[in-house]
Design a protein around this motif. Structure first.
Motif, PDB file in Angstrom:
ATOM      1  N   TYR A   1       0.855  -1.185   0.000  1.00 15.95           N
ATOM      2  CA  TYR A   1       0.000   0.000   0.000  1.00 15.95           C
ATOM      3  C   TYR A   1       0.898   1.245   0.000  1.00 15.95           C
ATOM      4  CZ  TYR A   1      -3.512  -3.391   1.483  1.00 15.95           C
ATOM      5  OH  TYR A   1      -4.345  -4.474   1.558  1.00 15.95           O
ATOM      6  N   PRO A   2       1.495   1.585  -1.140  1.00 16.70           N
ATOM      7  CA  PRO A   2       2.498   2.662  -1.168  1.00 16.70           C
ATOM      8  C   PRO A   2       1.939   4.064  -0.913  1.00 16.70           C
ATOM      9  CG  PRO A   2       2.067   1.860  -3.377  1.00 16.70           C
ATOM     10  CD  PRO A   2       1.331   0.960  -2.445  1.00 16.70           C
ATOM     11  N   LEU A   3       0.670   4.305  -1.175  1.00 20.89           N
ATOM     12  CA  LEU A   3       0.097   5.638  -0.995  1.00 20.89           C
ATOM     13  C   LEU A   3      -0.517   5.845   0.386  1.00 20.89           C
ATOM     14  CD1 LEU A   3      -1.613   6.023  -4.487  1.00 20.89           C
ATOM     15  CD2 LEU A   3       0.625   6.873  -3.734  1.00 20.89           C
ATOM     16  N   SER A   4      -0.406   4.881   1.257  1.00 19.18           N
ATOM     17  CA  SER A   4      -1.081   4.957   2.553  1.00 19.18           C
ATOM     18  C   SER A   4      -0.172   5.532   3.635  1.00 19.18           C
ATOM     19  CB  SER A   4      -1.559   3.569   2.974  1.00 19.18           C
ATOM     20  OG  SER A   4      -0.459   2.733   3.187  1.00 19.18           O
ATOM     21  N   GLN A   5      -0.817   6.045   4.680  1.00 12.27           N
ATOM     22  CA  GLN A   5      -0.145   6.515   5.891  1.00 12.27           C
ATOM     23  C   GLN A   5      -0.453   5.528   7.000  1.00 12.27           C
ATOM     24  OE1 GLN A   5      -2.141  10.311   6.412  1.00 12.27           O
ATOM     25  NE2 GLN A   5      -0.119  11.214   6.664  1.00 12.27           N
ATOM     26  N   VAL A   6       0.507   5.257   7.865  1.00 13.84           N
ATOM     27  CA  VAL A   6       0.274   4.396   9.018  1.00 13.84           C
ATOM     28  C   VAL A   6      -0.213   5.287  10.155  1.00 13.84           C
ATOM     29  CG1 VAL A   6       1.296   2.797  10.670  1.00 13.84           C
ATOM     30  CG2 VAL A   6       2.038   2.754   8.289  1.00 13.84           C
ATOM     31  N   LEU A   7      -1.455   5.075  10.577  1.00 13.09           N
ATOM     32  CA  LEU A   7      -2.027   5.862  11.666  1.00 13.09           C
ATOM     33  C   LEU A   7      -1.750   5.242  13.022  1.00 13.09           C
ATOM     34  CD1 LEU A   7      -5.534   6.670  10.151  1.00 13.09           C
ATOM     35  CD2 LEU A   7      -3.474   8.082  10.123  1.00 13.09           C
ATOM     36  N   PHE A   8      -1.784   3.913  13.084  1.00  8.68           N
ATOM     37  CA  PHE A   8      -1.645   3.219  14.364  1.00  8.68           C
ATOM     38  C   PHE A   8      -1.035   1.854  14.112  1.00  8.68           C
ATOM     39  CE2 PHE A   8      -3.470   0.458  17.696  1.00  8.68           C
ATOM     40  CZ  PHE A   8      -2.993   1.118  18.807  1.00  8.68           C
ATOM     41  N   SER A   9      -0.135   1.432  14.988  1.00  3.85           N
ATOM     42  CA  SER A   9       0.435   0.091  14.870  1.00  3.85           C
ATOM     43  C   SER A   9       0.344  -0.606  16.217  1.00  3.85           C
ATOM     44  CB  SER A   9       1.888   0.150  14.401  1.00  3.85           C
ATOM     45  OG  SER A   9       2.680   0.778  15.367  1.00  3.85           O
TER      46      SER A   9
END
Length: 104
Positions: A45-53
């Motif tokens: 998912y190259p266009l995504s931002q990681v909000l929470f891990s």
């Protein structure tokens, strides 16, 4: 009075710094696997931002260790979650398999 304050602050400083170093060693190695999982997720998912891990679980067997993470991603205006599972050799750290599965 000043001697007591000095001695107490010195004593407190020594105990506070002694206790801080122990948990950080484990956190650094744990963070590197999480960073690797984020990197593999970003490949899919190259266009995504990681909000929470979040680390879901890990399992160690004789030769193999498996770790699973859940990431909440944002792509455009859509939020969704994926599970990233990493399987690697326990002794060498060589990656055997990486799975990125979207949450149903």
């Amino acid at each position: 009075m000043k001697k007591w304050i000095f001695l107490l602050s010195l004593l407190y400083g020594i105990t506070a710094t002694h206790g801080l170093f122990t948990p950080e060693v484990h956190a650094v190695s744990q963070k590197s696997w999480e960073d690797y999982a984020v990197k593999e997720t970003k490949k899919r998912y190259p266009l995504s931002q990681v909000l929470f891990s979040q680390k879901i679980w890990d399992q160690e067997k004789k030769d193999i260790t498996v770790k699973q993470y859940r990431f909440t991603l944002r792509e455009g205006m859509e939020d969704f979650a994926v599970y990233t599972t990493i399987t690697f050799d326990s002794s060498t750290g060589e990656i055997k398999k990486v799975m990125v599965i979207p949450e149903a």
